[in-house]
Design an enzyme around this catalytic site. Structure first.
Site, mmCIF file in Angstrom:
data_model
loop_
_atom_site.group_PDB
_atom_site.id
_atom_site.type_symbol
_atom_site.label_atom_id
_atom_site.label_comp_id
_atom_site.label_asym_id
_atom_site.label_seq_id
_atom_site.Cartn_x
_atom_site.Cartn_y
_atom_site.Cartn_z
ATOM 1 N N ASP A 221 -15.096 -87.724 -20.432
ATOM 2 C CA ASP A 221 -16.444 -87.509 -19.919
ATOM 3 C C ASP A 221 -16.925 -86.090 -20.219
ATOM 4 O O ASP A 221 -16.172 -85.119 -20.068
ATOM 5 C CB ASP A 221 -16.427 -87.748 -18.404
ATOM 6 C CG ASP A 221 -17.795 -87.586 -17.765
ATOM 7 O OD1 ASP A 221 -18.698 -88.365 -18.112
ATOM 8 O OD2 ASP A 221 -17.954 -86.683 -16.920
ATOM 9 N N GLU A 285 -17.292 -87.984 -25.121
ATOM 10 C CA GLU A 285 -18.746 -88.031 -24.921
ATOM 11 C C GLU A 285 -19.316 -86.644 -25.181
ATOM 12 O O GLU A 285 -18.937 -85.669 -24.535
ATOM 13 C CB GLU A 285 -19.077 -88.454 -23.493
ATOM 14 C CG GLU A 285 -20.582 -88.487 -23.220
ATOM 15 C CD GLU A 285 -20.937 -88.484 -21.747
ATOM 16 O OE1 GLU A 285 -21.964 -89.076 -21.382
ATOM 17 O OE2 GLU A 285 -20.197 -87.869 -20.946
#
Length: 570
Positions: A221, A285
């Protein structure tokens, strides 16, 4: 005339590895199905999706023909950011199930031939995490420096001007320590200090816990937020281009110091080394800040960084000929890099693609032919692919009222930005069932009436449905080495045409798109049409192709020739 001829002699040896195999490089060219657990399937009747519900529906994912699923967080959490505020990295939140439910899900997925990636959130935790509770209590605890703490400015204000993505200053005052702590998102999501070796070791231990449990890799993330300037220098201002102050003040700075710091690479190398020891895969990401695609390639370049990375940057703008050409140009340029991109058009953080890019305008019914064009475009780009739950059904963005919004991001910026809930509504499994077969209770977000006709059971029995088109396109992708591993050449075509060529070990596949809502004709070189890849109504007669509205042509050929004169085909 545009012409690309096959070289007289091509090496039979693959240029970027062989066809898709279940080996160490299975991820290269793979398609990952993203599952948002709260909204996939509820087995308990409380209105929230759970792990047993996902396990019961894994057959749907496997039948699509994807290679893996990526599970968004199911860890113990207060749920202020719906799972991305983790309170215990090694525990399952009771609303989702138990550790034994994770084991059963992994066993069932593996039995179906599916790999499983889970979220690894390294940049922050919940303020309810025991690490943070001890860190905030004082400056002498072993975890005192596990988070980013800073003294106030002489006038009591935060130490610098950094802003939170979710609004306001990126600093919150902690009276017990007489210091501010950094949070890039919600104040309840304090940022970890990854410059402290003990913190990184603790996170690697968390990753190893899940690897030993049987997961096949991690989606990392918010990679751009893992490291920052240790001197905490202020960001320079970035005046708005149109002179209008934006609703999201995060855009009023050049983010030179609060994110995208070079130390990010050292962190990624440690994570990759752990993944390599377990034969696991990493997907990062990347934020939408300037240079996003270049960072995708840098973060995934070489054997010691990420295996692959994606960015939502292409999803922030509109969809027209120029946007598609820019997307293809980025994919073409990436072919010269060691990096490996992963592409997505929809995601739990952005508006669904068929609504965001709807040629008829927001609020108008989405043309299923356009949804199919998007599927074909996504699956023919060079790299790996993320397919978001419901995308295979053509679900449009849900229009929710303010009182239905749960996302703190949307509650902060309503109505200029309505948050992410519109892409997170529950999956419709059965058109006529209560709550569309998602739950026997009251769903945590409402199920739009417009989603019911698109339910899985309706599309299962319709050979012309978008679901069946996705299955055919995925099967075609698996059968064509050029689509899995080949390089990409963008064809310089006038609007409303766009096109590309995938070239691999002597095979050339041309893909041609009609980006308009009218039938169009063009002259093409001799080709063998690829079953499953061409739109219904496509005709190729004596070297002239007639593409229906939003039509797609896929063909294998010796040379690629597309005549630039374009005429309407009515």
């Amino acid at each position: 005339m545009i012409s690309r001829k096959r070289e007289a002699q091509r090496q039979a040896q693959p240029q970027e590895g062989g066809p898709m195999v279940a080996g160490a490089d299975w991820w290269r060219g793979a398609v990952l199905y993203q599952v948002y657990p709260r909204s996939f399937a509820d087995s308990g009747g409380d209105g929230v999706g759970d792990l047993p519900g996902i396990t019961a529906r894994l057959g749907h994912i496997a039948a699509l023909g994807v290679d893996a699923l990526w599970l968004c967080p199911f860890y113990a959490s207060p749920g202020r950011d719906f799972g991305y505020d983790i309170a215990d990295h090694r525990a399952v939140d009771p609303q989702f199930g138990t550790l034994e439910d994770v084991d059963r899900l992994l066993a069932r997925a593996h039995a179906l031939g599916l790999k499983v990636l889970v979220d690894l959130v390294c940049g922050h935790t919940s303020d309810a995490h025991h690490w943070f509770r001890r860190s905030r209590a004082g400056r002498t605890a072993p975890e005192a420096d596990w988070y980013v703490w800073a003294d106030p400015a002489p006038d009591g204000t935060p130490p610098n001007n950094w802003l939170s993505v979710f609004g306001g200053a990126a600093w919150s005052w902690e009276p017990r320590r007489r210091q501010y702590y950094l949070h890039h998102f919600l104040p309840s999501q304090p940022s970890l200090n990854l410059a402290n070796p003990a913190v990184l070791e603790a996170l690697l231990a968390v990753a190893e816990f899940w690897l030993k449990r049987g997961v096949d890799g991690f989606r990392l993330d918010a990679v751009d937020f893992l490291a920052h300037d240790p001197a905490l220098r202020a960001n320079p201002p970035r005046p708005p281009a149109d002179g209008v102050v934006p609703a999201k003040l995060f855009g009023l700075q050049w983010h030179r110091h609060d994110m995208m710091h070079p130390e990010t690479f050292a962190i990624l190398r440690r994570i990759r080394a752990l993944a390599e020891r377990h034969g696991a895969v990493t997907l990062g990401e990347v934020s939408s800040q300037d240079g996003a695609f270049e960072r995708v390639l840098r973060y995934s370049a070489g054997a010691d960084l990420l295996h692959m990375a994606y960015t939502l940057r292409p999803l922030r703008g509109g969809f027209d000929h120029g946007a598609v050409q820019a997307l293809l140009a980025a994919a073409e340029g990436g072919a010269e890099s060691e990096g490996w991109p992963c592409w997505c058009f929809s995601n739990h953080d952005v508006e669904r693609a068929v609504t965001r890019w709807n040629p008829a305008g927001r609020g108008a019914p989405a043309d299923p032919r356009f949804a199919r064009l998007l599927a074909a475009l996504l699956l023919t780009l060079r790299g790996s692919v993320c397919l978001y739950q419901g995308e295979e059904l053509g679900l449009p963005e849900a229009e929710l009222a303010l009182e239905e919004i749960r996302d703190p991001f949307g509650l902060t910026y309503w109505p200029e930005f309505k948050g992410r809930d519109g892409s997170r509504t529950p999956m419709p499994w059965q058109a006529e069932a209560p709550q569309a077969g998602f739950t026997t209770g009251t769903p945590w977000l409402p199920i739009p009436a417009g989603h019911r006709p698109l339910a899985v059971d309706r599309q299962e029995t319709d050979p012309g449905s978008l679901l069946q088109a996705w299955r055919r396109l995925l099967a075609l992708r698996r059968s064509q080495p050029a689509l899995l591993r080949g390089g990409l050449r963008r064809l310089d075509l006038p609007p409303p045409f766009a096109g590309l060529v995938r070239d691999y070990a002597g095979q050339q596949v041309m893909v041609l798109f009609n980006l308009s809502g009218a039938p169009l004709r063009c002259a093409v070189s001799p080709l063998r049409l690829l079953a499953g890849g061409c739109s219904e109504g496509l005709e190729v007669v004596q070297g002239v192709a007639t593409l229906p509205p939003y039509g797609v042509l896929m063909g294998e050929m010796e040379a690629v020739t597309v005549r630039e004169d374009v005429s309407s085909g009515g």
